[in-house]
Design a protein around this motif. Structure first.
Motif, PDB file in Angstrom:
ATOM      1  N   SER A   1       0.850  -1.183   0.000  1.00  0.00           N
ATOM      2  CA  SER A   1       0.000   0.000   0.000  1.00  0.00           C
ATOM      3  C   SER A   1       0.890   1.239   0.000  1.00  0.00           C
ATOM      4  N   SER A   2       0.290   2.395  -0.240  1.00  0.00           N
ATOM      5  CA  SER A   2       1.071   3.633  -0.181  1.00  0.00           C
ATOM      6  C   SER A   2       1.608   3.868   1.232  1.00  0.00           C
TER       7      SER A   2
ATOM      8  N   ARG B   1       3.820  12.044  -1.385  1.00  0.00           N
ATOM      9  CA  ARG B   1       2.535  11.927  -0.672  1.00  0.00           C
ATOM     10  C   ARG B   1       1.397  12.489  -1.522  1.00  0.00           C
ATOM     11  N   GLN B   2       1.620  13.635  -2.152  1.00  0.00           N
ATOM     12  CA  GLN B   2       0.588  14.255  -2.982  1.00  0.00           C
ATOM     13  C   GLN B   2       0.234  13.359  -4.165  1.00  0.00           C
TER      14      GLN B   2
ATOM     15  N   ALA C   1      -1.782  10.403  -2.941  1.00  0.00           N
ATOM     16  CA  ALA C   1      -3.135  10.816  -2.555  1.00  0.00           C
ATOM     17  C   ALA C   1      -4.034  10.929  -3.780  1.00  0.00           C
ATOM     18  N   VAL C   2      -3.502  11.461  -4.865  1.00  0.00           N
ATOM     19  CA  VAL C   2      -4.269  11.583  -6.110  1.00  0.00           C
ATOM     20  C   VAL C   2      -4.649  10.212  -6.645  1.00  0.00           C
ATOM     21  N   LYS C   3      -3.776   9.258  -6.419  1.00  0.00           N
ATOM     22  CA  LYS C   3      -4.034   7.895  -6.911  1.00  0.00           C
ATOM     23  C   LYS C   3      -4.956   7.112  -5.978  1.00  0.00           C
ATOM     24  N   HIS C   4      -5.373   7.727  -4.864  1.00  0.00           N
ATOM     25  CA  HIS C   4      -6.352   7.131  -3.936  1.00  0.00           C
ATOM     26  C   HIS C   4      -5.884   5.777  -3.388  1.00  0.00           C
ATOM     27  N   ASP C   5      -4.775   5.841  -2.676  1.00  0.00           N
ATOM     28  CA  ASP C   5      -4.221   4.665  -1.986  1.00  0.00           C
ATOM     29  C   ASP C   5      -4.033   3.488  -2.942  1.00  0.00           C
ATOM     30  N   PRO C   6      -3.134   3.632  -3.901  1.00  0.00           N
ATOM     31  CA  PRO C   6      -2.951   2.569  -4.893  1.00  0.00           C
ATOM     32  C   PRO C   6      -2.291   1.329  -4.304  1.00  0.00           C
TER      33      PRO C   6
END
Length: 247
Positions: free
Chosen positions: A190-191, A220-221, A224-229
């Motif tokens: 996970s991220s 981190r940004q 976040a855009v990738k929604h916890d890839p």
């Protein structure tokens, strides 16, 4: 002289660092004729020690950091000892296998190898293990990682880090070298796991001590855009195995 860069974050290191595979151990044990005693030097919190324990009657795991050793798993046949790499306290010609996992680049090579040659049996084996910079399948995240490692943290890595970048091929290795397969550690993280691992980097910790900016901000940004890839990634395994040269 050993550097102790990991006592302060010993629990994070134990939780976030990648685990070694049984394939690595199998490649090493293929050359070890006896399994009476193994010495895991620079054992940290026991990531490699726990693989050795089922295969040897006794294991000595040493590390400069007492805090790291306190997070290591317990086994009836494993003794943990705070000690430098140059002074194991082991009897001469008593050890079947010496292992160093992701630590040899911090050692005084000449002094450590003198100790290894003293304690190894005539047919004893030394294995130097590590892992290089991860590779991620996601091209955007890989580019952000590249930016972090090579640009943001440039000048904040200890000079010894070069040995990992050079895949341990430039360290001195005064032993009869043995053939090993090309191996990798493959994970799906996970991220959060990725960021926790990056937080154990010594270069990142050096940066944070002197700079107000969060070195992980851009990454981190992006995450976040990738929604916890779910991130597929791979670490190249660094492995050199050698046998005690005949006297």
């Amino acid at each position: 002289m050993n550097k102790d860069l990991f006592s302060e974050h010993s629990q994070r290191y134990q939780q976030a660092r990648p685990q070694y595979s049984t394939e690595i151990l199998d490649a090493i044990l293929a050359y070890v004729p006896e399994h009476t005693l193994a010495w895991d030097c620079g054992a940290g919190s026991g990531q490699f020690t726990q693989l050795l324990a089922p295969h040897f009657a006794q294991v000595l795991a040493t590390d400069l950091s007492k805090q790291q050793l306190q997070h290591a798993p317990c086994f009836a046949n494993v003794r943990y000892l705070q000690a430098t790499a140059e002074h194991s306290s082991l009897p001469s010609t008593s050890v079947d296998l010496v292992c160093v996992a992701q630590a040899i680049h911090w050692f005084d090579f000449a002094a450590f190898y003198a100790e290894v040659k003293r304690v190894l049996k005539p047919n004893g084996v030394i294995a130097v293990i590590g892992y290089g910079l991860m590779q991620l399948q996601d091209a955007e995240v890989q580019q952000a990682l590249h930016q972090l490692y090579f640009e943001t943290l440039k000048g904040y890595w200890d000079s010894e880090r070069q040995y990992i970048d050079e895949h341990y091929q430039t360290i001195p290795f005064p032993f009869q070298e043995l053939a090993v397969p090309a191996l990798a550690l493959n994970y799906t993280w996970s991220s959060t796991q990725l960021l926790q691992y990056l937080g154990t980097w010594s270069g990142l910790q050096h940066y944070q001590r002197t700079q107000p900016h969060d070195p992980l901000y851009d990454l981190r940004q992006l995450l976040a855009v990738k929604h916890d890839p779910i991130l597929k990634l791979s670490f190249p395994v660094l492995l050199r195995v050698g046998r005690q040269e005949p006297v």
